[in-house]
Design a protein around this motif. Structure first.
Motif, PDB file in Angstrom:
ATOM      1  N   MET A 166       0.867  -1.198   0.000  1.00 58.75           N
ATOM      2  CA  MET A 166       0.000   0.000   0.000  1.00 58.75           C
ATOM      3  C   MET A 166       0.893   1.234   0.000  1.00 58.75           C
ATOM      4  O   MET A 166       2.111   1.127   0.210  1.00 58.75           O
ATOM      5  N   THR A 167       0.291   2.403  -0.270  1.00 53.29           N
ATOM      6  CA  THR A 167       1.104   3.630  -0.254  1.00 53.29           C
ATOM      7  C   THR A 167       1.320   4.070   1.199  1.00 53.29           C
ATOM      8  O   THR A 167       0.579   3.661   2.105  1.00 53.29           O
ATOM      9  N   VAL A 168       2.320   4.913   1.374  1.00 52.12           N
ATOM     10  CA  VAL A 168       2.613   5.456   2.709  1.00 52.12           C
ATOM     11  C   VAL A 168       1.376   6.172   3.260  1.00 52.12           C
ATOM     12  O   VAL A 168       1.032   6.038   4.431  1.00 52.12           O
ATOM     13  N   LYS A 169       0.696   6.895   2.359  1.00 48.30           N
ATOM     14  CA  LYS A 169      -0.495   7.634   2.793  1.00 48.30           C
ATOM     15  C   LYS A 169      -1.598   6.675   3.264  1.00 48.30           C
ATOM     16  O   LYS A 169      -2.244   6.910   4.291  1.00 48.30           O
ATOM     17  N   GLU A 170      -1.801   5.595   2.505  1.00 44.97           N
ATOM     18  CA  GLU A 170      -2.827   4.617   2.887  1.00 44.97           C
ATOM     19  C   GLU A 170      -2.501   3.986   4.253  1.00 44.97           C
ATOM     20  O   GLU A 170      -3.382   3.824   5.093  1.00 44.97           O
ATOM     21  N   LEU A 171      -1.228   3.661   4.423  1.00 44.81           N
ATOM     22  CA  LEU A 171      -0.806   3.072   5.700  1.00 44.81           C
ATOM     23  C   LEU A 171      -1.021   4.067   6.847  1.00 44.81           C
ATOM     24  O   LEU A 171      -1.551   3.714   7.906  1.00 44.81           O
ATOM     25  N   ALA A 172      -0.644   5.320   6.602  1.00 46.31           N
ATOM     26  CA  ALA A 172      -0.794   6.365   7.632  1.00 46.31           C
ATOM     27  C   ALA A 172      -2.263   6.531   8.029  1.00 46.31           C
ATOM     28  O   ALA A 172      -2.591   6.637   9.217  1.00 46.31           O
ATOM     29  N   LEU A 173      -3.143   6.514   7.015  1.00 45.56           N
ATOM     30  CA  LEU A 173      -4.576   6.685   7.301  1.00 45.56           C
ATOM     31  C   LEU A 173      -5.129   5.481   8.068  1.00 45.56           C
ATOM     32  O   LEU A 173      -5.979   5.627   8.945  1.00 45.56           O
ATOM     33  N   TYR A 174      -4.638   4.274   7.734  1.00 47.47           N
ATOM     34  CA  TYR A 174      -5.070   3.070   8.443  1.00 47.47           C
ATOM     35  C   TYR A 174      -4.664   3.149   9.920  1.00 47.47           C
ATOM     36  O   TYR A 174      -5.474   2.898  10.823  1.00 47.47           O
TER      37      TYR A 174
END
Ligand SMILES: [Zn+2]
Length: 302
Positions: free
Chosen positions: A180-188
């Motif tokens: 996943m993207t860094v942004k997706e991981l951060a949001l999770y």
């Protein structure tokens, strides 16, 4: 014949009287114990017996009493990340007088208080603790690290993040997540851990899978060593100094290495582990109320 009969009878009567006396004594003792309840010291000894016993406790650990008297009869147990004023107030409201805290009570690792003697925040906190006879005991080293037992903080975090199946079999800090993207991981992470002030370093669109997770504050050297590991694309931490691990990741990114870092905050990176601690205590302490009270993330964002 008659004599023999008599002696058996006397023997039986004596035997029966003795048994009756024994049962009565045991009953009284059990009732006294029930009325007396467990002391804080007894609860802690029970915890020690479930974390390696005396052998595993025979070193200079920070896991010891910080306030109160170990002879205090426990009315209820609270587990928390750190005993903030709010946690203390909630413990009192819940009629719990033993607090098991992961981190210090008085703003330094060994809870030295000599330097705080004239400090008004320290004195007000101590007054509150003393007024309500609160016993505080720290459970850090052995909750993280008991031979033959998984890191209790990590167990709780895995539960909240639902990452157990991604954890590397050889190294409990390495995870192979679905890409996943860094942004997706951060949001999770933000959603699962209910974080208000999560911080990210690196390209939000960078795709990552292999990550190192070091909850809490492992320090700059450990952070750099984790980023050096083969294939690690992202380092997830609690907190990091901006002149150590953070300076390193900024340089790595400056050298076009595809790596990133996410800072959860120390509390949010570990607190689920103290919820896990409450569950674990309930597995061997059944006759006392046990409650997890979150200290909560201290930050907010405008
Ligand atoms: Zn910790």
């Amino acid at each position: 014949m008659k004599n023999n009969f008599n002696s058996i009878n006397i023997f039986h009567i004596l035997h029966f009287t003795f048994l009756l006396f024994l049962m009565f004594t045991l009953l009284i003792k059990a009732q006294q114990n029930e009325l007396k309840g467990m002391t804080a010291g007894e609860v802690i000894n029970l915890i020690k017996s479930h974390t390696g016993g005396s052998d595993a406790w025979n070193y200079n650990t920070v896991d010891n009493f910080k306030t109160g008297n170990p002879e205090t009869i426990v009315t209820g147990i609270v587990t928390t990340f750190t005993p903030t004023m709010e946690v203390l107030a909630q413990a009192v409201q819940n009629n719990c007088n033993l607090i098991i805290s992961h981190e210090p009570t008085f703003y330094n690792n060994t809870d030295e208080v000599k330097w705080l003697e004239n400090d008004k925040v320290y004195k007000t906190k101590l007054d509150f603790i003393n007024k309500h006879n609160i016993v505080i005991w720290r459970f850090h080293d052995h909750w993280h690290n008991t031979p033959g037992k998984p890191d209790g903080i990590m167990v709780g975090m895995m539960d909240t993040l639902k990452w157990k199946s991604y954890q590397s079999a050889d190294e409990q800090t390495i995870f192979n997540l679905p890409e996943m993207t860094v942004k997706e991981l951060a949001l999770y992470l933000k959603k699962q851990l209910k974080i208000k002030a999560l911080r990210v370093i690196g390209d939000p669109e960078l795709k990552v899978s292999k990550i190192a997770f070091l909850p809490g504050a492992w320090g700059g050297t450990a952070h750099v060593k984790a980023l050096e590991k083969e294939g690690v694309q992202l380092l997830l931490v609690g907190e990091s100094n901006e002149w150590e691990g953070i300076a390193y990741i900024v340089d790595a990114i400056g050298q076009k290495r595809n790596q990133a870092m996410i800072l959860l905050g120390h509390v949010t990176s570990e607190e689920s582990g103290m919820n896990e601690c409450a569950k674990w205590l309930k597995s061997f302490i059944s006759d006392l109320p046990i409650k997890f009270i979150p200290a909560g993330e201290p930050f907010w964002q405008p």
